[in-house]
Scaffold this active site. Sequence first.
Site, PDB file in Angstrom:
ATOM      1  CB  THR B  15      -0.903   0.002   1.253  1.00 18.16           C
ATOM      2  OG1 THR B  15      -1.643  -1.212   1.264  1.00 18.16           O
ATOM      3  CG2 THR B  15      -1.856   1.175   1.247  1.00 18.16           C
ATOM      4  CD  GLU B 130       5.938  14.082   9.667  1.00 18.81           C
ATOM      5  OE1 GLU B 130       6.693  15.036   9.840  1.00 18.81           O
ATOM      6  OE2 GLU B 130       5.164  13.674  10.559  1.00 18.81           O
ATOM      7  CB  VAL B 133       4.240   9.022  14.332  1.00 14.47           C
ATOM      8  CG1 VAL B 133       3.228   9.388  15.412  1.00 14.47           C
ATOM      9  CG2 VAL B 133       5.383   8.206  14.926  1.00 14.47           C
ATOM     10  N   GLY B 135       0.373   8.938  10.186  1.00  8.17           N
ATOM     11  CA  GLY B 135       0.136   9.017   8.740  1.00  8.17           C
ATOM     12  C   GLY B 135       0.435  10.360   8.129  1.00  8.17           C
ATOM     13  CB  ILE B 137      -0.940  14.207  11.317  1.00 11.83           C
ATOM     14  CG1 ILE B 137      -2.388  13.739  11.215  1.00 11.83           C
ATOM     15  CG2 ILE B 137      -0.821  15.425  12.221  1.00 11.83           C
ATOM     16  CD1 ILE B 137      -2.958  13.253  12.548  1.00 11.83           C
ATOM     17  N   GLY B 188     -11.574  -4.624   5.592  1.00 14.57           N
ATOM     18  CA  GLY B 188     -10.165  -4.330   5.341  1.00 14.57           C
ATOM     19  C   GLY B 188      -9.597  -3.257   6.266  1.00 14.57           C
ATOM     20  CD  GLU B 191      -3.008  -5.911   8.628  1.00 18.66           C
ATOM     21  OE1 GLU B 191      -2.865  -6.950   7.967  1.00 18.66           O
ATOM     22  OE2 GLU B 191      -2.683  -4.784   8.223  1.00 18.66           O
ATOM     23  CE  LYS B 206       1.228   4.164  13.919  1.00 16.03           C
ATOM     24  NZ  LYS B 206      -0.208   3.904  13.637  1.00 16.03           N
ATOM     25  N   GLY B 303      -3.286   4.630   5.401  1.00 11.61           N
ATOM     26  CA  GLY B 303      -3.764   4.597   4.027  1.00 11.61           C
ATOM     27  C   GLY B 303      -2.694   5.059   3.057  1.00 11.61           C
TER      28      GLY B 303
END
Lengths: 429, 429
Positions: B15, B130, B133, B135, B137, B188, B191, B206, B303
Amino acid sequence: MSMRPLTLGVAGLGTVGAGVLKLLADNADVVAARAGRPVAVVAVSARDRARDRGVNTAGLRWYDDPVALAGDAGVDVVVECIGGSEGPAKALVEAALRAGKPVVTANKALLAVHGAAMAELAGSTPLAFEAAVAGGIPAIKALREGLAANNLSRVAGILNGTCNYILTTMREQGREFADVLAEAQKLGYAEADPSFDIDGVDAAHKLAILAALAFGRPVDFTSVHVEGIREVSALDFQMAEDLGYRIKLLGIAQRTEAGISTRVHPCMVPQAAPIARVDGVFNAVVAEGDFVGRVVLQGRGAGAGPTASAVVADVIDIARGRFTPVWGSAAGALAAVPSVPMSAHTGCYYLRLMVVDRPGVIADVTGVLRDNSISLESMLQRGRAPGEAVPVVLTTHECQEAAMRAAITRIEDLAAVMEKPVLIRIEPA
Amino acid sequence: MSMRPLTLGVAGLGTVGAGVLKLLADNADVVAARAGRPVAVVAVSARDRARDRGVNTAGLRWYDDPVALAGDAGVDVVVECIGGSEGPAKALVEAALRAGKPVVTANKALLAVHGAAMAELAGSTPLAFEAAVAGGIPAIKALREGLAANNLSRVAGILNGTCNYILTTMREQGREFADVLAEAQKLGYAEADPSFDIDGVDAAHKLAILAALAFGRPVDFTSVHVEGIREVSALDFQMAEDLGYRIKLLGIAQRTEAGISTRVHPCMVPQAAPIARVDGVFNAVVAEGDFVGRVVLQGRGAGAGPTASAVVADVIDIARGRFTPVWGSAAGALAAVPSVPMSAHTGCYYLRLMVVDRPGVIADVTGVLRDNSISLESMLQRGRAPGEAVPVVLTTHECQEAAMRAAITRIEDLAAVMEKPVLIRIEPA
């Protein structure tokens, strides 16, 4: 740590300048660790040497003329905390940049009005201004670096703490604007001459800066549509509550097919939107990017501490040699996207009228809207008082600003309409 | 723009890796403008060459062994999107850093577990993370650069989107954990083996990273106290609503007089707190600094798009030559602040028991609390069913975790207590 300190000359020892001196004294260790070397103020400039500012200026070189700071060979970085788009602040920043000396400034007016020329003058010399927008929130860094991989479609924010404080107090206490403003002035949250804040000019300066960063184009303050909060009344807050909205003064920059629209005005925002819950003196910035989605940043937008935090973050970047062009890209790489006038705006509207309570009035008003192709979403008359003035609130589906303006001009002329209509734009979450 | 492109080797085309390729293809212009030069992927590594990933890999050099990427002389920057604290991801990052090649990684496990050794290995070579942690942000950038002038007292966050989605759905739909988890797996969002997320390990990775950055000390994953969300029930959400709270899985790092406490566990947070309103797959990070006050950042925590946004922001920093030491300060400048064990935690508690509804039970329970010097704030029995099990909820004033643990051990042993007590810590806004 045996490196030579990075030396600062601080011009202006008001709230911001004194805050910077205090932070550098209190947090010398953490600043030195993050900067990789000590940071030391060696020179200052302010009008009154005698005034007690609660910070120690003993041993610092003192300049009555701020521009002289830029010529001090012992000053590595000039920190401009004077403020204002013209006069000594501008002269100092220009002198420093001409001398190839990095500048850190909290001056939104200067960047908004002269930002293009300043960027050109700066070239590869750092000109940093994190403190110019949203106080302690690292919004400039987020837009210019953190979200740099995105095409942004929209940036919106609560950018003026004075307005947000007044609007929040009006809502919470059901009080009128003039009353809350007078209290805010007494408490020091609003200036003696508050027009710069409450008429939206300060927010517009900040929005012009955000828009330039978000869309990678030259700053364009003159294209910002600006309305303040003077005309919002306690009654509008009651109506907003009933309709599921909060009223906020937002600055919004948006990419449309025709170009970039930038506007500052009171907005109705859905109560569930994150920005609707940002109250009091807090600021917020919402950015929407094609890959990142929506990012919301909130924090204190003003005050000595938050502003000093942002100023010194910029100083640390300079100490580390972290450089970013003023508007995020080299001047040649900025996009020539046109600005879109407010008349081309489309959106939903809240319209409040004071009308004489008699048969046919609503038919007249809605007839004007129909003639301008404006479709109503809801209509609500508050109370009954035959022959007297009562409030009527209308909300519309999406329509053109130009059509709404034309409609309002005609509605104002109706004999039964007693006051200037209040128009508040409804913004999606 | 005539500069030679910055060339990337991307290892891992799941992904995240595929998202990075897509972003660099879609947003090539804006990335080049912000980076000051074009950015081009020239080599990739993944297990299956044949798989359709929705991105064009034609013309790219392909390595079956990711470590070989680091040796490709045509690769300027290695982008590690494999994941996992050991194995090929670690081997690749080590090989690249040994070769003096900058690394961008989204790998929280690697940084949390081996972050100190990696920082030492990196030295003055960029090791950027970056995307590890929260995503999209820009939380790492905010802590390490934007708020760098502050002594931070607390960093807290919603750091796992899977848990936040499950908890949000449980609250909104009044459903039980197992039921919502099964649905999340189908959709989805979770997991097939969900324990890494729902047992709090991912959030703990994180948090360990955030704590190291916030407090300028070496990363210390093993000291993080970790609890997941398996034991939270629909009943607890009802009780939370009545008590004015929302239930969130938070990671919290806090500076106390004794040192730094780091913990991940379900929390009751006041409904009015900004973090209480961050729902679904969204993440949030709240930082509190001595000068800046409280700053709240929220956005998508996972994502392809948000993660690629963060990865490419790091690439742009490297292209621009913007360098920050891995943990914000040089290794020698990191503070040797001790970690505080969970037993030393003090706070308020929500305690839910299933007890047989008969006289004297509450007296027994409250007697145990009194014996451990725990002061009650409220007690509520839900429903009446003499002789059968009913829920009883107690909330306490501030007390010691050790005392609460001792009390719970004795309460569990009471004959009238039918199930394992549920303990949820109450966090201030």
